[in-house]
Design a protein around this motif. Structure first.
Motif, PDB file in Angstrom:
ATOM      1  N   SER A 198     -35.084   1.108   0.506  1.00 43.49           N
ATOM      2  CA  SER A 198     -34.206   2.186   0.307  1.00 43.49           C
ATOM      3  C   SER A 198     -32.819   1.961   0.130  1.00 43.49           C
ATOM      4  N   ASP A 199     -31.928   2.785  -0.355  1.00 42.54           N
ATOM      5  CA  ASP A 199     -30.585   2.428  -0.719  1.00 42.54           C
ATOM      6  C   ASP A 199     -29.809   3.718  -0.139  1.00 42.54           C
ATOM      7  N   THR A 200     -29.016   3.269   0.919  1.00 44.53           N
ATOM      8  CA  THR A 200     -28.482   4.475   1.661  1.00 44.53           C
ATOM      9  C   THR A 200     -27.030   4.260   2.035  1.00 44.53           C
ATOM     10  N   PRO A 201     -26.255   5.110   2.189  1.00 43.38           N
ATOM     11  CA  PRO A 201     -24.737   4.758   2.561  1.00 43.38           C
ATOM     12  C   PRO A 201     -24.594   4.085   3.754  1.00 43.38           C
ATOM     13  N   LEU A 202     -25.596   3.973   4.586  1.00 37.15           N
ATOM     14  CA  LEU A 202     -25.470   3.153   6.066  1.00 37.15           C
ATOM     15  C   LEU A 202     -25.483   1.575   5.513  1.00 37.15           C
ATOM     16  N   GLN A 203     -26.181   1.391   4.399  1.00 42.59           N
ATOM     17  CA  GLN A 203     -25.981  -0.162   3.824  1.00 42.59           C
ATOM     18  C   GLN A 203     -24.975  -0.583   3.289  1.00 42.59           C
ATOM     19  N   ALA A 204     -24.274   0.770   2.484  1.00 41.87           N
ATOM     20  CA  ALA A 204     -23.071   0.321   1.893  1.00 41.87           C
ATOM     21  C   ALA A 204     -22.082   0.208   3.269  1.00 41.87           C
ATOM     22  N   LEU A 205     -22.018   0.861   4.200  1.00 40.52           N
ATOM     23  CA  LEU A 205     -21.230   0.572   5.454  1.00 40.52           C
ATOM     24  C   LEU A 205     -21.377  -0.694   6.141  1.00 40.52           C
ATOM     25  N   VAL A 206     -22.761  -1.155   6.080  1.00 40.04           N
ATOM     26  CA  VAL A 206     -22.825  -2.542   6.657  1.00 40.04           C
ATOM     27  C   VAL A 206     -22.035  -3.538   5.715  1.00 40.04           C
ATOM     28  N   LEU A 207     -22.375  -3.673   4.500  1.00 37.04           N
ATOM     29  CA  LEU A 207     -21.766  -4.622   3.793  1.00 37.04           C
ATOM     30  C   LEU A 207     -20.247  -4.391   3.440  1.00 37.04           C
ATOM     31  N   LEU A 208     -19.745  -3.319   3.620  1.00 36.82           N
ATOM     32  CA  LEU A 208     -18.354  -3.217   3.853  1.00 36.82           C
ATOM     33  C   LEU A 208     -17.480  -3.428   5.198  1.00 36.82           C
ATOM     34  N   ASN A 209     -18.205  -3.206   6.196  1.00 36.48           N
ATOM     35  CA  ASN A 209     -17.454  -3.059   7.329  1.00 36.48           C
ATOM     36  C   ASN A 209     -17.905  -3.844   8.524  1.00 36.48           C
ATOM     37  N   ALA A 245     -21.155  -0.541 -12.438  1.00 33.22           N
ATOM     38  CA  ALA A 245     -21.297   0.399 -13.747  1.00 33.22           C
ATOM     39  C   ALA A 245     -21.523  -0.449 -15.003  1.00 33.22           C
ATOM     40  N   ARG A 246     -20.708  -1.475 -15.096  1.00 30.41           N
ATOM     41  CA  ARG A 246     -20.913  -2.545 -16.231  1.00 30.41           C
ATOM     42  C   ARG A 246     -22.112  -3.131 -15.996  1.00 30.41           C
ATOM     43  N   HIS A 247     -22.642  -3.589 -14.926  1.00 24.61           N
ATOM     44  CA  HIS A 247     -23.981  -4.167 -14.779  1.00 24.61           C
ATOM     45  C   HIS A 247     -24.887  -3.329 -15.148  1.00 24.61           C
ATOM     46  N   HIS A 248     -24.844  -2.077 -14.855  1.00 24.30           N
ATOM     47  CA  HIS A 248     -25.916  -1.240 -15.378  1.00 24.30           C
ATOM     48  C   HIS A 248     -26.131  -1.095 -16.894  1.00 24.30           C
ATOM     49  N   ALA A 249     -24.777  -0.913 -17.333  1.00 22.69           N
ATOM     50  CA  ALA A 249     -24.703  -0.892 -18.920  1.00 22.69           C
ATOM     51  C   ALA A 249     -25.705  -2.097 -19.681  1.00 22.69           C
ATOM     52  N   ALA A 250     -25.567  -3.178 -18.771  1.00 21.57           N
ATOM     53  CA  ALA A 250     -26.100  -4.365 -19.268  1.00 21.57           C
ATOM     54  C   ALA A 250     -27.630  -4.531 -18.924  1.00 21.57           C
ATOM     55  N   THR A 251     -28.224  -3.770 -17.769  1.00 18.27           N
ATOM     56  CA  THR A 251     -29.470  -4.102 -17.548  1.00 18.27           C
ATOM     57  C   THR A 251     -30.285  -2.697 -17.466  1.00 18.27           C
ATOM     58  N   HIS A 252     -29.475  -1.696 -17.654  1.00 20.63           N
ATOM     59  CA  HIS A 252     -30.111  -0.425 -17.581  1.00 20.63           C
ATOM     60  C   HIS A 252     -30.965  -0.176 -16.344  1.00 20.63           C
ATOM     61  N   ASP A 253     -30.958  -0.819 -15.284  1.00 18.63           N
ATOM     62  CA  ASP A 253     -31.275  -0.992 -14.073  1.00 18.63           C
ATOM     63  C   ASP A 253     -30.954   0.364 -13.184  1.00 18.63           C
ATOM     64  N   PRO A 254     -31.853   1.465 -13.216  1.00 14.99           N
ATOM     65  CA  PRO A 254     -31.395   2.482 -12.365  1.00 14.99           C
ATOM     66  C   PRO A 254     -31.317   2.623 -11.015  1.00 14.99           C
ATOM     67  N   GLU A 255     -31.682   1.412 -10.349  1.00 15.94           N
ATOM     68  CA  GLU A 255     -31.151   1.309  -8.848  1.00 15.94           C
ATOM     69  C   GLU A 255     -29.768   0.890  -8.862  1.00 15.94           C
ATOM     70  N   VAL A 256     -29.203   0.466  -9.896  1.00 14.41           N
ATOM     71  CA  VAL A 256     -27.543   0.201  -9.791  1.00 14.41           C
ATOM     72  C   VAL A 256     -26.923   1.522  -9.696  1.00 14.41           C
ATOM     73  N   LEU A 257     -27.447   2.462 -10.428  1.00 19.46           N
ATOM     74  CA  LEU A 257     -26.843   3.898 -10.393  1.00 19.46           C
ATOM     75  C   LEU A 257     -26.717   4.589  -8.992  1.00 19.46           C
ATOM     76  N   THR A 258     -27.903   4.321  -8.217  1.00 16.37           N
ATOM     77  CA  THR A 258     -28.221   4.573  -6.834  1.00 16.37           C
ATOM     78  C   THR A 258     -27.428   3.841  -5.875  1.00 16.37           C
ATOM     79  N   HIS A 259     -27.279   2.750  -6.198  1.00 18.52           N
ATOM     80  CA  HIS A 259     -26.261   1.666  -5.383  1.00 18.52           C
ATOM     81  C   HIS A 259     -24.692   2.386  -5.513  1.00 18.52           C
ATOM     82  N   ILE A 260     -24.403   2.940  -6.702  1.00 17.33           N
ATOM     83  CA  ILE A 260     -23.299   3.442  -6.920  1.00 17.33           C
ATOM     84  C   ILE A 260     -22.714   4.749  -5.952  1.00 17.33           C
TER      85      ILE A 260
END
Lengths: 1020, 474
Positions: free
Chosen positions: A905-916, B258-273
């Motif tokens: 999964s990709d969650t905001p809690l993961q972002a908080l871990v890597l950030l803080n 975002a730039r990485h997504h432009a290169a890979t089109h990996d939707p997971e990157v958008l999720t990450h953002i």
């Protein structure tokens, strides 16, 4: 929480049938029962017309060909070749709600396409096939791929290309070398390549550079660590029992066994035998017995009031679920209360399988688990080196003891007489109280607040420095002083186990005493000749506090928090005076930060009254008993014995300390097998069920043996060449490790509800290859040296459209690293990683209070110090009910049950871990320091170094621009605010550099950005 | 911040989505900053139950979870007969062949209720006199006196109460609800857990498993808020890093991604953002939520809460604040109800800790018009034996009580009954599965149709059981 889709979610959509793959067969193709029909029947029909006799409706079953085609009243459900005459077709196409199947109320409805497929299948003859996964593996011929333009490295490519050609697809090109080395390094070792390794590989002209790289990585000890992470998920390895109080246990030697086995490439059949039955092998060794700890890895309970029998039933069910999932990809656990709904497993099969383990010596209720740490059979397995040292200590101790005995009381007579005279000469005129005076002062070196609260009891509060020593001052108004006593006092206001300021224990490394006889004299050190505790944790004897070695200590360990004490004897008796005073310095163990005393008391002890009385008696009045009393006491202070006594103490302290370091692990121990019954509806209170013997599921090949089939027989059966499941299961899972998805998507279920493998021929070829020698590294090498593995992960619009989920492997895939490897990666990039293989689990930094809801005992997490903070993630202490939060955030499983495939999964809690998370902040600082140290001069060079280190590639111009802007801004800010820079650079347990350099602080923020990139935590 | 230029990526991504992933998945893949900024949150993060199986009565749950196994006999289920029989042997007909915990092999004697009961409200609901504040809300409360469960020890009993199974690994009810309905808030977790301890000495442990998402994706798990340190783990910026600094770092991260997504089109990157955006929002919204200093003194007084004291009272106030902000499932664990001994005094202590705040919560919600669509649940994992264990009671699964209020539940009603000893639920028994079915029903979900496939099998919160308790629906 949120809320975006991820890989697993797309999997959900797929499973829900919302999406039809562009690759699905067109209706013109002929229908295959295993590929097309069984999944429909199993999913939509078997629940009522399948193997479970209790759930069966209308006494009709579709899973058996004969019954499905037999006459029912006036019609036949299935008439081969004649859809129009088949009742089944009528029913599924019916529009009358009373007629149509499945019934409208049911959750399972057929799609129009599924109806057509069923009709077509009947039209084509309604041919049934045995379920693919239960048929023995036969080695398919490697297909030829005439005219293939893509590279072919090994048979894997033949199978894949043949299928791709049939689908009219061409695979993408090979990835560049930077991508390849990073991919290989993550897949085979779980760690990134260094910038130097990347450089060398990119430049290499060697035609075999790739293969050599693969060999080097497979030979690296990191390979075993990487493989072990997944294996531990499967066998649900953890460092705590899981139920209720989730008490901590020692089973790490099992984890080390697994690492060693993968590294030594122990054949998988032997690996299987050793875990299931390492205790039963004729040539059992400590290592195989530790491996047999597999059977003891399930959850256990010491909760008061639980019923032994109920928990034995729980443990038995857990074992069936685990073993059948790990080795057979079977959901046999579903048959505990009823026959399996989709597969032929019966309830009796479940209990027969459970009966393999009926010989294990175990309890349902581990009554003494909490109080005494008794969780069933354990093995203490000293390493050869430890054994040699133990033997040497034993000899030393015997020698010193004999030497002490050789100095008889007669030989001590002169010294004793002098001492007696001194006692008798003591001036009673000083009017000493004769009783104990409480401590008057207590100080700490590092800032802990200490105050004497009552009767000499000292309470610690305020700051809690990682390392601190206490010094207590107390008046010496006793006449004849023999030593002192240290009381560690339980206080409910103290955290955790109530005996120290942190964690579950205190650890005292040394006590040091000085004596000041009167106002005129200087203080003098006092030698201590003995220490006896009322209780000590194994490996932490009281003598360790007087051995002069700061790395050894006295403590009480992970047991109920109670008050404890140690009595110390001085090497000579001292006489008090109205002005005399002692200081006692208590040094806490540097290896157990913050686990300091919270409430304690130091009080002097007098020479025993009976000794003093005896000394005063002279001439006729003195009897033999008096002599003995004095002689016995005198031996504890005789200067003539001091050297020997010291040596003996030292040897004992070292031996005891070493004892605590000997690996201890749960093992299997065989005893008379318990009677196993089929439990009706899984009810453990029902004793009426049929008694069963151990045996394989009834529809598979049986174990033929006159005597009871044992765990060893089970292991042999699972790894026999004609077992259809074990090899396929393992191959499929390894495939997922390297390609992102299994050849059959369902790694945990090869049954009817599993997925018909995309390429059964390839799966079978690999399985057959694997079974010739069960050589895991060979299998891994085959996969990662294939051309398919080496492809780019970049797709093309055509491939996206025709094969959106890449089931034909025309390209590689991207996936996020597993929790442990995300941590390892940050530590490796920053240079903090401490690579040390094996040993007890470690405790990296964790937020305070995270364990507050644990009890029995209450405890508070105390992080380790030094190297232990920077070990690989797989060595992190695995607390089942409260797993380390940064691992948990990244989907690491609690290991209460078997985990075959971690959800991603990709969650905001993961972002908080890597950030803080302070661990990642520390990594960012170390990375920044490394960049400044090794990255050359100027921003561009340094950023290039940073990118090569973290991503195995140089930055692109626009990336450099973004980070340069960040750097500039942060540099200006920290130049203007040095305090902020210092705050950022200050990390607990890792002192800040002397000058709070704004440049370093700015680079630290850039490092944080790099460590947080999606690409950084993704394997491509 | 400068928004990265998504235009190209978006096109590329939509191209892929349209061909590969399908329109249904599209909505949940898109970044709100790109597309869905003006959509209501429910549209952005939809659940799997769309449309609802029938109109929902409740929009959120506040579950006051009394952990340890509160005695029904000193709270909501009065048994004069048991009082009469105090000290006499428990009739064998009740206990023979039944599962017993710590009283295994002991002599079983009746143990009368330790406190008086009285009738409250217009409805005249019978409640223990230790709960005068809740008594004032009696007409809003539905007491169920006929609960029963299968697990007699704390750990599996909690697991059953939360997940519908005693075996670890299944999703908790809060996770099921989020999975089914989606989230209605995008700057806070949809499922929040608060805990308080109380002053007694019977602290049974509590595992994070109780709010786990089990085999559902991790984003459906409950997020535990802490009363000390960061309320959400790792919420605070590193030292020496201001919110502006953090914004700068996150902007750089997202820009590169975002730039990485432009290169890979990996939707997971958008999720990450999007997750970084949400994390940044949470860093501001959570401290705001936890700061009760903006509450008028009268509110603090109503609940009996002191800011930051971490008590059940403070958590009740926070629960209301969470509910106001749209959090879907709010679970307040209050521990220390395991009264094997000294039940007379200890239950008084517990009642003193929970009565006023729980009543205040109901009154507060009601006054704000929120009780209508907020389901409040009060109860533990099991009850306690009518037989004494010294001066306490043992674990008991055959009959116990809970109450519910609001969210489509009838007020002023007592439903079901145990026998005259308070031993077994005999009239209208409600199993934990039935309770779960009813809960989902109130949210517009047919419990038989909220399913998730795992290991080849369709799982439900209610497994293969569960009947909606229709009689208590408003």
């Amino acid at each position: 929480m949120n809320y975006f889709s991820s890989n697993s979610e797309r999997g959900l959509l797929l499973a829900a049938g919302l999406l039809l793959s562009a690759l699905a067969n067109s209706a013109a193709d002929s229908v295959s029962f295993n590929r097309d029909i069984r999944p429909i029947l199993s999913d939509k029909c078997y629940a009522c017309h399948g193997p479970d006799k209790n759930a069966r409706k209308g006494k009709f079953r579709l899973d058996l060909e004969a019954e499905a085609k037999a006459r029912r009243d006036e019609h036949f459900p299935i008439v081969s070749g004649q859809p129009a005459a088949s009742g089944l077709v009528k029913r599924i196409f019916a529009t009358d709600p009373d007629e149509v199947m499945p019934p409208p109320k049911s959750n399972s409805q057929l799609t129009p396409r599924e109806k057509e497929l069923l009709k077509q299948w009947i039209a084509e003859g309604a041919k049934y096939e045995a379920h693919w996964a239960y048929l023995p593996v036969t080695r398919p011929t490697v297909p030829s791929v005439p005219g293939a333009k893509s590279k072919i490295e090994n048979p894997i490519d033949h199978f894949l290309l043949a299928r791709q050609q049939a689908a009219g697809l061409t695979p993408v090109a090979e990835a560049d070398r930077r991508t390849l080395i990073r991919r290989l390094a993550f897949d085979l070792t779980g760690l990134p390549p260094t910038a130097a390794e990347v450089g060398a590989f990119v430049k290499s002209k060697d035609a075999k550079a790739y293969e050599k790289l693969v060999d080097r990585l497979l030979d690296s000890p990191r390979y075993g660590e990487r493989m072990t992470v997944n294996w531990l998920d499967l066998v649900r390895y953890a460092d705590s029992v899981g139920y209720h109080g989730d008490q901590i246990i020692s089973v790490w030697p099992f984890r080390d066994y697994v690492i060693n086995a993968f590294n030594a490439n122990v054949p998988f059949d032997r690996f299987t035998r050793e875990q299931l039955a390492g205790d039963l092998l004729t040539n059992a060794t400590p290592a195989t017995r530790i491996a047999s700890g597999y059977n003891r890895l399930g959850m256990m309970s010491t909760e008061g009031g639980i019923q032994d029998k109920e928990y034995l039933a729980k443990y038995a069910g857990d074992r069936v679920r685990n073993t059948s999932t790990v080795w057979l990809g079977a959901t046999l656990g579903c048959a505990e209360c009823h026959d399996h709904k989709f597969d032929p497993y019966s309830t009796k099969d479940f209990y027969r399988f459970a009966a393999f383990f009926a010989d294990l010596k175990e309890k349902g209720w581990y009554k003494d688990g909490f109080d005494k740490g008794d969780w069933g059979p354990q093995l203490k397995a000293p390493t050869p080196e430890q054994q040699a040292r133990l033997d040497a200590f034993d000899k030393q101790i015997a020698r010193h003891t004999a030497a002490l005995a050789a100095i008889t009381d007669e030989k001590l007579a002169a010294g004793r007489a002098a001492w007696e005279a001194k006692i008798r000469a003591f001036d009673k005129g000083q009017k000493l109280t004769g009783s104990n005076a409480p401590a008057v002062k207590a100080e700490s070196t590092a800032g802990t607040k200490l105050e004497v609260v009552k009767d000499g009891e000292i309470l610690a509060s305020g700051p809690l420095p990682a390392h601190d020593d206490y010094t207590v001052t107390l008046p010496a108004r006793l006449e004849h002083i023999a030593g002192f006593k240290l009381d560690v006092i339980r206080d409910d206001n103290l955290p955790g186990n109530n005996v120290s300021r942190a964690g579950t224990s205190f650890y005292i490394s040394e006590v040091e005493v000085t004596f000041t006889p009167d106002k005129k004299s200087r203080l003098q050190p006092v030698k201590i000749s003995g220490a006896t505790a009322d209780f000590a944790e194994e490996g932490h004897p009281a003598l360790a506090t007087i051995d002069g070695n700061p790395r050894t200590s006295w403590g009480i360990g992970f047991l109920p928090g109670r008050s404890h004490n140690t009595t110390y004897t001085f090497a000579r008796t001292l006489t008090g005076s109205p002005d005399a005073f002692f200081t006692v310095r208590i040094r806490h163990s540097p290896d157990h930060p913050r686990q300091h005393l919270g409430r304690f008391r130091v009080s002097l002890t007098a020479v025993p009254a009976d000794v003093l009385t005896a000394v005063q008696l002279t001439g006729e009045a003195r009897k033999e008993a008096h002599e003995k009393t004095i002689a016995k006491f005198y031996r504890t202070i005789a200067p003539e014995l001091e050297a020997l006594r010291s040596q003996l103490n030292l040897a004992r302290a070292e031996r005891e300390t070493l004892t605590g370091k000997i690996p201890v692990s749960f093992v299997s121990e065989s005893t008379a097998p318990r009677v196993m019954r089929v439990l009706a509806r899984g009810d453990w209170m029902d004793d009426s069920g049929e008694i069963v013997e151990s045996g394989a599921p009834h529809f598979l090949k049986q174990i033929v043996k006159p005597a009871r089939a044992t765990r060893l027989d089970l292991a042999d059966w699972m790894t026999a060449p004609d077992n259809p499941l074990t090899a396929r299961v393992f191959v499929n899972r390894l495939w997922k490790m390297y390609f992102g998805t299994g050849l059959s998507r369902n790694l945990d279920d090869l049954g009817a509800q599993g997925e018909w493998p995309q390429q059964l021929d390839l799966l079978d070829w690999l399985s057959d290859e694997f079974m010739t020698g069960w050589d895991v590294k060979h299998l891994a090498r085959l996969m990662v040296t294939s051309a398919a593995y080496r492809r780019s992960a970049d797709s093309t619009p055509l491939l996206e459209e025709r094969d959106p989920f890449n089931r034909l492997l025309t390209r590689q895939s991207r996936h996020r690293l597993d929790a442990e490897f995300i941590r390892d990666n940050a530590l490796a990039i920053s240079g903090l990683l401490v690579e040390q293989q094996g040993g007890p689990s470690v405790k990296p930094v964790q937020p305070a209070g995270y364990w507050a809801y644990l009890n029995f005992p209450r405890r508070e997490y105390a992080s380790d110090a030094g190297d232990s903070l920077h070990r690989r993630g797989l060595y992190t202490h695995w607390q089942r009910t409260f797993l380390h939060p940064s691992l948990l955030a990244f989907d690491a499983p609690t290991r209460e049950e078997c985990t075959v495939s971690r959800p991603v999964s990709d969650t905001p809690l993961q972002a908080l871990v890597l950030l803080n998370d302070p661990s990642y902040i520390e990594a960012a600082r170390a990375f920044a320091e490394k960049i400044l140290r090794q990255g050359g001069r100027g921003f561009d060079k340094r950023l290039a170094f940073a990118f090569e280190t973290a991503l195995a590639r140089p930055p692109k111009a626009e990336e450099a621009q973004v980070l340069h802007d960040l750097f500039e801004k942060q540099w200006r800010r920290y130049q203007a605010d040095k305090t902020a820079a210092r705050q950022l650079l200050t990390i607990e347990d890792a002192p800040a550099p002397k000058n709070a350099d704004p440049e370093l602080a700015a680079w630290m923020q850039v490092s944080r950005a790099i460590l947080n990139l999606h690409e950084t935590i993704t394997r491509e | 911040m400068t928004l990265p230029d998504f235009s190209l990526n978006r096109r590329a991504f939509l191209g892929r989505a349209a061909t590969g992933i399908g329109a249904l998945a599209l909505g949940s893949l898109l970044n709100p900053r790109m597309l869905g900024a003006d959509l209501p949150v429910e549209e952005k993060w939809p659940g799997v139950v769309r449309p609802l199986h029938w109109p929902a009565k409740a929009k959120r749950v506040i579950h006051l979870y009394m952990a340890g196994g509160p005695s029904h006999l000193e709270t909501w289920d009065y048994k004069p007969k048991l009082k009469e029989m105090h000290g006499k042997p428990m009739p064998d007909s009740f206990t023979k062949g039944q599962q017993i915990a710590q009283l295994q092999g002991k002599e079983l004697k009746c143990f009368g209720p330790q406190h008086d009961f009285q009738k409250f409200g217009q409805s005249g609901q019978e409640m223990c006199a230790l709960f005068p504040h809740l008594g004032k809300m009696a007409d809003d409360i539905c007491i169920i006196r006929s609960m029963h469960t299968d697990q007699i020890n704390h750990d599996p009993a909690h697991t059953l109460m939360n997940t519908g199974s005693g075996i670890p690994g299944r999703p908790s009810m809060g996770s099921w609800l989020l999975y089914g309905l989606g989230s209605s808030v995008d700057n806070l977790p949809g499922y929040v857990v608060l805990t308080s301890a109380g002053k007694g000495g019977q602290m049974q442990p509590l595992a994070a498993r109780q709010w786990s998402a089990g085999f559902l994706p991790g984003r459906f798990q409950g997020v535990r808020f802490h009363s000390k340190g960061d309320p959400v783990l790792y919420l605070g910026n590193p030292p020496g890093t201001t919110r502006e600094d953090q914004r700068g770092v996150i902007d750089a991260i997202n820009s590169l991604n975002a730039r990485h997504h432009a290169a890979t089109h990996d939707p997971e990157v958008l999720t990450h953002i999007s997750q970084y955006e949400m994390a940044f929002k949470m860093q501001a919204s959570v401290p705001g939520l936890m700061d009760v200093s903006t509450e008028p003194a009268s509110a603090l007084e109503l609940y009996g809460a002191k800011p930051g004291d971490g008590t059940f009272a403070s958590n009740c106030l926070l629960a209301r604040r969470l509910a106001e902000r749209g959090v879907r499932f709010i679970q307040l664990y209050h521990r220390d109800w395991d009264h094997h001994g000294g039940i007379k005094n200890d239950i008084k202590l517990k009642a003193g800790e929970v009565d006023q705040p729980a009543a205040a919560l109901l009154a507060d919600l009601k006054q704000r018009g929120m009780l209508d669509d907020t389901l409040v649940i009060f109860g533990g994992e099991f009850g306690r034996t009518p037989m004494g264990q010294g001066d306490g009671r043992d674990h008991h699964i055959k009959g116990f009580s809970i109450w519910m209020a609001g969210g489509g539940i009838k007020g002023g009603v007592t439903y079901g009954a145990t026998d005259e000893f308070g031993y077994a639920a005999v009239e209208n028994p409600v199993h934990v599965h039935d309770f779960h079915a009813t809960l989902l029903h109130l949210f517009g979900i047919d419990h038989k149709r909220l399913i998730h496939r795992f290991q080849g099998r369709d799982y439900r919160l209610t497994d293969v059981h569960g009947e909606v308790v229709k009689a208590i629906l408003a």
